[in-house]
Design a protein around this motif. Sequence first.
Motif, short mmCIF file in Angstrom:
data_model
loop_
_atom_site.label_atom_id
_atom_site.label_comp_id
_atom_site.label_asym_id
_atom_site.label_seq_id
_atom_site.Cartn_x
_atom_site.Cartn_y
_atom_site.Cartn_z
N LEU A 45 -3.28 3.04 0.52
CA LEU A 45 -2.89 2.23 -0.66
C LEU A 45 -2.51 0.82 -0.24
O LEU A 45 -2.86 -0.16 -0.89
CB LEU A 45 -1.71 2.90 -1.36
N CYS A 46 -1.83 0.73 0.91
CA CYS A 46 -1.25 -0.57 1.32
C CYS A 46 -2.24 -1.45 2.09
O CYS A 46 -1.85 -2.51 2.58
CB CYS A 46 0.02 -0.32 2.13
N PHE A 99 0.71 12.33 2.64
CA PHE A 99 1.29 11.15 1.99
C PHE A 99 1.34 9.95 2.93
O PHE A 99 1.25 8.80 2.48
CB PHE A 99 2.65 11.48 1.38
N CYS A 100 1.42 10.20 4.22
CA CYS A 100 1.38 9.09 5.19
C CYS A 100 0.00 8.41 5.10
O CYS A 100 -0.10 7.18 5.00
CB CYS A 100 1.63 9.63 6.60
N ARG A 144 -0.29 6.51 1.77
CA ARG A 144 0.51 5.26 1.78
C ARG A 144 -0.22 4.19 2.59
O ARG A 144 -0.38 3.05 2.16
CB ARG A 144 1.89 5.53 2.39
N ASN A 145 -0.69 4.57 3.77
CA ASN A 145 -1.42 3.61 4.63
C ASN A 145 -2.63 3.03 3.88
O ASN A 145 -2.88 1.82 3.91
CB ASN A 145 -1.93 4.32 5.88
#
Length: 281
Positions: free
Chosen positions: A183-184, A176-177, A180-181
């Motif tokens: 996606l952002c 998930f890290c 998230r990285n």
Amino acid sequence: MADLWQSAMDHAVAVARKAGQVVGKALHDDRKVMTKSSSVDLVTQTDQKVEQLIIRSVKEKFPTHRFIGEESVAAGESCVLTDEPTWIIDPIDGTTNFVHTFPFVAISIGFSVNKEVEFGVVYSCLEDKMFTARRGRGAFCNGAPLQVSEQTDIKQSMVATEFGSSRAPETVEKIFCSLRNILCIPVQGVRGAGTAAINMCLVASGCVEVYYEIGTHVWDVAAGSLIVTEAGGVLMDVEGGDVDLMSRKIVAANSKTIAERIIEEIAAFSPPRDDVLPQHQ
Ligand SMILES: O=P(O)(O)O[C@H]1[C@H](O)[C@@H](O)[C@@H](O)[C@@H](O)[C@@H]1O
Ligand SMILES: [Mg+2]
Ligand SMILES: [Mg+2]
């Protein structure tokens, strides 16, 4: 010069299509679901039946060839790649999809000589899409040439990945890290077909700019790896450098630029290699 491997590739296409018919017929019937490395790492009688069908059929024609099959390895056979002609088989890539009748299921057959993939066949059997590649001769879907996307901007890119079959908290956190990285950045979308092989064929088809995953096995990616590179794509390790199909880590992208940009965002970890530990662990 005689083309040594064309008859083998033709056989791979024929047996993949036959296996796809078995999978299609079993889609709503095979309800005997078993588990392997975790409660979400599924296998069915159809996985096992299809692998046996493929291996038996190949052995009749090529009795000296070797095999690395997902379900044979799960049953304790070795997963060591030699220089010998070797068929690297995932009888159903997307078993969880198969169990849930989620319509992306592939038969993946890679063929390696001297530890180099000579041809790859991925049959997306519910879509009736036969992806093929011969080393040095291009990649195709149902005979039509494939070419990766020309997109160079990660912020205009589509990314594919999978969550794999580990639910260990520390592994989930890393997955998930990375997500998230990425996606952002931001990227325009993240998708997962639910099968590594089809994700790689989506890269080769130009629908997705990059696919990455930590947790794949050699049978998930052997065929797709050649389909990606023969469509003009690149393969890298999730920490940069050359891909190692036994390492259980892969980035398959339309270009080195996009691959390296994604690698910057991946929180890497290293599962036990395919060629080190028994697969049931
Ligand atoms: O369905 P499988 O043959 O178990 O393959 C899995 C694969 O092992 C995993 O890494 C993910 O790519 C899943 O999407 C595949 O279905
Ligand atoms: Mg698989
Ligand atoms: Mg499988």
